[in-house]
Design a protein around this motif. Structure first.
Motif, PDB file in Angstrom:
ATOM      1  N   GLY A 138      -1.470 -15.581  62.552  1.00 18.83           N
ATOM      2  CA  GLY A 138      -0.935 -14.898  61.386  1.00 18.83           C
ATOM      3  C   GLY A 138      -1.112 -15.719  60.114  1.00 18.83           C
ATOM      4  N   TYR A 139      -1.748 -15.132  59.127  1.00 20.66           N
ATOM      5  CA  TYR A 139      -1.952 -15.803  57.835  1.00 20.66           C
ATOM      6  C   TYR A 139      -1.386 -14.915  56.728  1.00 20.66           C
ATOM      7  CZ  TYR A 139      -5.230 -19.030  60.081  1.00 20.66           C
ATOM      8  OH  TYR A 139      -5.805 -19.987  60.895  1.00 20.66           O
ATOM      9  N   THR A 140      -0.953 -15.523  55.661  1.00 25.39           N
ATOM     10  CA  THR A 140      -0.482 -14.777  54.496  1.00 25.39           C
ATOM     11  C   THR A 140      -1.289 -15.200  53.284  1.00 25.39           C
ATOM     12  OG1 THR A 140       1.769 -14.556  55.347  1.00 25.39           O
ATOM     13  CG2 THR A 140       1.473 -14.289  52.982  1.00 25.39           C
ATOM     14  N   LEU A 141      -1.966 -14.235  52.685  1.00 26.87           N
ATOM     15  CA  LEU A 141      -2.810 -14.489  51.529  1.00 26.87           C
ATOM     16  C   LEU A 141      -2.048 -14.111  50.263  1.00 26.87           C
ATOM     17  CD1 LEU A 141      -5.745 -15.107  50.448  1.00 26.87           C
ATOM     18  CD2 LEU A 141      -6.161 -12.644  50.644  1.00 26.87           C
ATOM     19  N   VAL A 142      -1.894 -15.054  49.360  1.00 29.52           N
ATOM     20  CA  VAL A 142      -1.227 -14.796  48.079  1.00 29.52           C
ATOM     21  C   VAL A 142      -2.231 -15.046  46.973  1.00 29.52           C
ATOM     22  CG1 VAL A 142       0.630 -15.468  46.510  1.00 29.52           C
ATOM     23  CG2 VAL A 142       1.044 -15.423  48.978  1.00 29.52           C
ATOM     24  N   LEU A 143      -2.520 -14.026  46.182  1.00 29.21           N
ATOM     25  CA  LEU A 143      -3.481 -14.145  45.093  1.00 29.21           C
ATOM     26  C   LEU A 143      -2.786 -13.812  43.779  1.00 29.21           C
ATOM     27  CD1 LEU A 143      -6.441 -12.180  46.727  1.00 29.21           C
ATOM     28  CD2 LEU A 143      -6.204 -14.656  46.563  1.00 29.21           C
ATOM     29  N   GLY A 144      -3.108 -14.542  42.763  1.00 33.53           N
ATOM     30  CA  GLY A 144      -2.496 -14.241  41.476  1.00 33.53           C
ATOM     31  C   GLY A 144      -3.229 -14.940  40.350  1.00 33.53           C
ATOM     32  N   VAL A 145      -3.192 -14.318  39.209  1.00 37.35           N
ATOM     33  CA  VAL A 145      -3.741 -14.952  38.005  1.00 37.35           C
ATOM     34  C   VAL A 145      -2.934 -14.398  36.829  1.00 37.35           C
ATOM     35  CG1 VAL A 145      -5.512 -13.168  37.631  1.00 37.35           C
ATOM     36  CG2 VAL A 145      -5.864 -15.457  36.718  1.00 37.35           C
ATOM     37  N   ARG A 146      -2.534 -15.264  35.909  1.00 36.93           N
ATOM     38  CA  ARG A 146      -1.759 -14.807  34.765  1.00 36.93           C
ATOM     39  C   ARG A 146      -1.948 -15.757  33.596  1.00 36.93           C
ATOM     40  NH1 ARG A 146       4.479 -16.814  35.219  1.00 36.93           N
ATOM     41  NH2 ARG A 146       4.393 -15.979  33.109  1.00 36.93           N
ATOM     42  N   SER A 147      -1.665 -15.253  32.430  1.00 35.63           N
ATOM     43  CA  SER A 147      -1.683 -16.094  31.234  1.00 35.63           C
ATOM     44  C   SER A 147      -0.401 -16.912  31.251  1.00 35.63           C
ATOM     45  CB  SER A 147      -1.740 -15.213  29.981  1.00 35.63           C
ATOM     46  OG  SER A 147      -1.680 -16.013  28.820  1.00 35.63           O
ATOM     47  N   TRP A 148      -0.524 -18.199  31.523  1.00 37.88           N
ATOM     48  CA  TRP A 148       0.661 -19.017  31.792  1.00 37.88           C
ATOM     49  C   TRP A 148       0.385 -20.480  31.505  1.00 37.88           C
ATOM     50  CZ3 TRP A 148       1.092 -22.888  35.604  1.00 37.88           C
ATOM     51  CH2 TRP A 148       2.389 -23.363  35.866  1.00 37.88           C
ATOM     52  N   GLU A 149       1.416 -21.192  31.118  1.00 36.67           N
ATOM     53  CA  GLU A 149       1.339 -22.633  30.958  1.00 36.67           C
ATOM     54  C   GLU A 149       2.655 -23.235  31.459  1.00 36.67           C
ATOM     55  OE1 GLU A 149      -0.273 -25.486  27.497  1.00 36.67           O
ATOM     56  OE2 GLU A 149       1.589 -24.462  26.968  1.00 36.67           O
ATOM     57  N   PHE A 150       2.545 -24.344  32.146  1.00 35.32           N
ATOM     58  CA  PHE A 150       3.725 -25.034  32.669  1.00 35.32           C
ATOM     59  C   PHE A 150       4.674 -25.320  31.509  1.00 35.32           C
ATOM     60  CE2 PHE A 150       5.414 -29.232  34.528  1.00 35.32           C
ATOM     61  CZ  PHE A 150       6.431 -28.563  35.226  1.00 35.32           C
ATOM     62  N   GLU A 151       5.950 -24.961  31.699  1.00 32.89           N
ATOM     63  CA  GLU A 151       6.919 -25.060  30.605  1.00 32.89           C
ATOM     64  C   GLU A 151       7.001 -26.473  30.022  1.00 32.89           C
ATOM     65  OE1 GLU A 151      11.696 -24.237  29.744  1.00 32.89           O
ATOM     66  OE2 GLU A 151      10.843 -23.925  31.732  1.00 32.89           O
ATOM     67  N   ALA A 152       6.889 -27.493  30.885  1.00 30.56           N
ATOM     68  CA  ALA A 152       6.956 -28.867  30.380  1.00 30.56           C
ATOM     69  C   ALA A 152       5.790 -29.180  29.452  1.00 30.56           C
ATOM     70  CB  ALA A 152       6.946 -29.842  31.569  1.00 30.56           C
ATOM     71  N   PHE A 153       4.626 -28.536  29.684  1.00 28.64           N
ATOM     72  CA  PHE A 153       3.471 -28.732  28.807  1.00 28.64           C
ATOM     73  C   PHE A 153       3.678 -27.950  27.503  1.00 28.64           C
ATOM     74  CE2 PHE A 153       0.433 -29.318  32.658  1.00 28.64           C
ATOM     75  CZ  PHE A 153       1.085 -30.493  32.969  1.00 28.64           C
ATOM     76  N   THR A 154       4.254 -26.740  27.626  1.00 31.71           N
ATOM     77  CA  THR A 154       4.462 -25.913  26.434  1.00 31.71           C
ATOM     78  C   THR A 154       5.358 -26.625  25.433  1.00 31.71           C
ATOM     79  OG1 THR A 154       4.232 -23.907  27.769  1.00 31.71           O
ATOM     80  CG2 THR A 154       5.278 -23.651  25.611  1.00 31.71           C
TER      81      THR A 154
END
Length: 243
Positions: A223-239
């Protein structure tokens, strides 16, 4: 379209496939041809009449109803209420996730501590919710399209974010067939949607491979679970460090 209208439309197709005219059907039913034309044109008639036409065409009513059900458009997304019902009960959520992978009742009860009675009850509830069409011998037809996804801000994804994300990403992703990629970059806004399309194809490939491998022995599958995602995002600490 109402259910009866769908059945009548299916009967018209069966009539054409059999090469029969309205006059032929009228003769078998003992009715006037004009009555048959009017009846079929309205698209609405008692189920007893639908059954009589099925007998005249020598087709089984249950088969006709199944063809109508199979022709219904598949869902690409559930409503808020449907998703809320799914996450309200953990056993129901488990069975829902399993049916998305086309598991049989025997596979579900064999893998998890859930009784056959509870599993059948969950399948019946998923039928009422609209995720599956429950059939004899506890078989079912999934009523979700290949492009189905949970609502981005719906109850299921809210549950996923609260209870699943940390558990999932806590793993090392270093086992056989595992991997975790983190890629950041700035690309054209016009080209970004094409990456979503590619990810969707990967997800479909994964789902199709799952279906194809169901014929393999249990010992040869994992059993495998595939999670895919892409979003306009930046790590809050970098922001916080931005000028």
């Amino acid at each position: 379209m109402s259910t009866t209208a769908d059945l009548v439309a299916a009967l018209k197709k069966e009539l054409k496939a059999a090469g029969l005219t309205y006059a032929d059907l009228a003769g078998r039913l003992g009715l006037a041809e004009s009555s048959v034309k009017r009846m079929l044109a309205r698209g609405d008639m008692p189920l007893s009449r639908v059954d009589a036409i099925c007998r005249a065409l020598r087709i089984d009513f249950a088969d006709l109803a199944r063809r109508v059900a199979d022709a219904q458009p598949l869902l690409t997304e559930l409503t808020q209420e449907q998703e809320r019902a799914v996450v309200a009960d953990r056993k129901l959520l488990l069975v829902a996730i399993c049916v998305l992978s086309q598991w049989t009742l025997e596979q579900i009860t064999g893998a998890y501590r859930i009784s056959e009675t509870d599993c059948i009850r969950a399948l019946a509830q998923l039928d009422r919710i609209g995720i599956i069409e429950l059939r004899p011998l506890n078989r079912y037809r999934l009523k979700l399209a290949k492009t189905f996804r949970w609502r981005p801000h719906g109850p299921v994804m809210a549950f996923f974010r609260e209870h699943v994300v940390l558990d999932y990403f806590a793993g090392g992703f270093d086992g056989p067939g595992e991997g975790l990629l983190l890629v950041h970059g700035a690309v054209s806004r016009a080209i970004a949607p094409s990456f979503i399309e590619r990810l969707q194809r990967v997800a479909q490939d994964f789902a199709q491979q799952h279906q194809a491998d169901q014929k393999l022995p249990e010992k040869d599958r994992e059993g495998y679970t595939l999670v895919l995602g892409v979003r306009s995002w930046e790590f809050e600490a970098f922001t916080r460090l931005r000028r």
